[in-house]
Scaffold this motif. Structure first.
Motif, mmCIF file in Angstrom:
data_model
loop_
_atom_site.group_PDB
_atom_site.id
_atom_site.type_symbol
_atom_site.label_atom_id
_atom_site.label_comp_id
_atom_site.label_asym_id
_atom_site.label_seq_id
_atom_site.Cartn_x
_atom_site.Cartn_y
_atom_site.Cartn_z
ATOM 1 N N ILE A 43 0.834 -1.204 0.000
ATOM 2 C CA ILE A 43 0.000 0.000 0.000
ATOM 3 C C ILE A 43 0.870 1.255 0.000
ATOM 4 O O ILE A 43 0.601 2.216 -0.730
ATOM 5 C CB ILE A 43 -0.962 -0.020 1.206
ATOM 6 N N ARG A 44 1.912 1.257 0.783
ATOM 7 C CA ARG A 44 2.816 2.415 0.840
ATOM 8 C C ARG A 44 3.504 2.621 -0.508
ATOM 9 O O ARG A 44 3.685 3.756 -0.962
ATOM 10 C CB ARG A 44 3.843 2.187 1.945
ATOM 11 N N ASN A 45 3.885 1.534 -1.181
ATOM 12 C CA ASN A 45 4.540 1.613 -2.472
ATOM 13 C C ASN A 45 3.597 2.217 -3.512
ATOM 14 O O ASN A 45 4.017 3.027 -4.336
ATOM 15 C CB ASN A 45 5.005 0.230 -2.911
ATOM 16 N N LEU A 46 2.323 1.846 -3.495
ATOM 17 C CA LEU A 46 1.358 2.402 -4.442
ATOM 18 C C LEU A 46 1.166 3.893 -4.218
ATOM 19 O O LEU A 46 1.067 4.670 -5.180
ATOM 20 C CB LEU A 46 0.020 1.669 -4.328
ATOM 21 N N LYS A 47 1.114 4.319 -2.957
ATOM 22 C CA LYS A 47 0.978 5.751 -2.661
ATOM 23 C C LYS A 47 2.202 6.521 -3.140
ATOM 24 O O LYS A 47 2.083 7.601 -3.723
ATOM 25 C CB LYS A 47 0.787 5.971 -1.161
ATOM 26 N N ASP A 48 3.392 5.977 -2.889
ATOM 27 C CA ASP A 48 4.616 6.638 -3.323
ATOM 28 C C ASP A 48 4.688 6.712 -4.844
ATOM 29 O O ASP A 48 5.164 7.702 -5.398
ATOM 30 C CB ASP A 48 5.846 5.911 -2.784
ATOM 31 N N LYS A 49 4.218 5.679 -5.518
ATOM 32 C CA LYS A 49 4.224 5.657 -6.982
ATOM 33 C C LYS A 49 3.315 6.750 -7.532
ATOM 34 O O LYS A 49 3.679 7.461 -8.477
ATOM 35 C CB LYS A 49 3.762 4.288 -7.484
ATOM 36 N N GLU A 69 4.536 9.980 -9.775
ATOM 37 C CA GLU A 69 3.970 10.281 -11.082
ATOM 38 C C GLU A 69 3.452 11.709 -11.139
ATOM 39 O O GLU A 69 3.649 12.410 -12.134
ATOM 40 C CB GLU A 69 2.845 9.310 -11.421
ATOM 41 N N GLN A 70 2.797 12.168 -10.074
ATOM 42 C CA GLN A 70 2.299 13.546 -10.042
ATOM 43 C C GLN A 70 3.445 14.547 -10.080
ATOM 44 O O GLN A 70 3.375 15.550 -10.797
ATOM 45 C CB GLN A 70 1.449 13.772 -8.797
ATOM 46 N N LYS A 71 4.504 14.294 -9.332
ATOM 47 C CA LYS A 71 5.652 15.202 -9.325
ATOM 48 C C LYS A 71 6.325 15.237 -10.692
ATOM 49 O O LYS A 71 6.731 16.298 -11.161
ATOM 50 C CB LYS A 71 6.659 14.776 -8.260
ATOM 51 N N MET A 72 6.450 14.082 -11.327
ATOM 52 C CA MET A 72 7.091 14.033 -12.639
ATOM 53 C C MET A 72 6.236 14.737 -13.690
ATOM 54 O O MET A 72 6.767 15.420 -14.565
ATOM 55 C CB MET A 72 7.368 12.585 -13.040
ATOM 56 N N ASN A 73 4.917 14.580 -13.623
ATOM 57 C CA ASN A 73 4.040 15.248 -14.570
ATOM 58 C C ASN A 73 4.064 16.761 -14.386
ATOM 59 O O ASN A 73 4.004 17.505 -15.364
ATOM 60 C CB ASN A 73 2.602 14.733 -14.433
ATOM 61 N N ASN A 74 4.147 17.229 -13.158
ATOM 62 C CA ASN A 74 4.186 18.662 -12.902
ATOM 63 C C ASN A 74 5.551 19.263 -13.177
ATOM 64 O O ASN A 74 5.655 20.451 -13.479
ATOM 65 C CB ASN A 74 3.780 18.957 -11.450
ATOM 66 N N ASP A 75 6.594 18.476 -13.081
ATOM 67 C CA ASP A 75 7.956 18.965 -13.269
ATOM 68 C C ASP A 75 8.344 19.030 -14.742
ATOM 69 O O ASP A 75 9.262 19.745 -15.114
ATOM 70 C CB ASP A 75 8.938 18.062 -12.508
ATOM 71 N N TYR A 76 7.646 18.292 -15.586
ATOM 72 C CA TYR A 76 7.994 18.217 -17.003
ATOM 73 C C TYR A 76 7.742 19.570 -17.655
ATOM 74 O O TYR A 76 6.655 20.136 -17.534
ATOM 75 C CB TYR A 76 7.155 17.136 -17.689
ATOM 76 N N PRO A 77 8.734 20.130 -18.374
ATOM 77 C CA PRO A 77 8.526 21.449 -18.999
ATOM 78 C C PRO A 77 7.488 21.373 -20.124
ATOM 79 O O PRO A 77 7.473 20.435 -20.912
ATOM 80 C CB PRO A 77 9.905 21.810 -19.542
#
Length: 55
Positions: A22-28, A32-40
């Motif tokens: 469960i913790r791994n799914l939350k971290d994933k 994904e949200q951080k990578m999507n927001n960080d992408y220029p």
């Protein structure tokens, strides 16, 4: 007596595995949200004018 200890350890191990999954799914999802927001964003997504338009 031995079966009681084995059952308790088994339940503990199962709980630890479930907690880890469960913790791994939350971290994933957070990653994904951080990578999507960080992408220029591209120029078109920013709302800049389209250079291919005919005048």
């Amino acid at each position: 007596m031995n079966y009681t200890v084995i059952i308790i350890l088994g339940i503990f191990a199962l709980g630890l595995v479930l907690f880890t999954i469960i913790r791994n799914l939350k971290d994933k999802m957070n990653l994904e949200q951080k990578m999507n927001n960080d992408y220029p964003k591209t120029i078109d997504e920013k709302g800049d004018i389209d250079e291919e338009e005919d005048l």
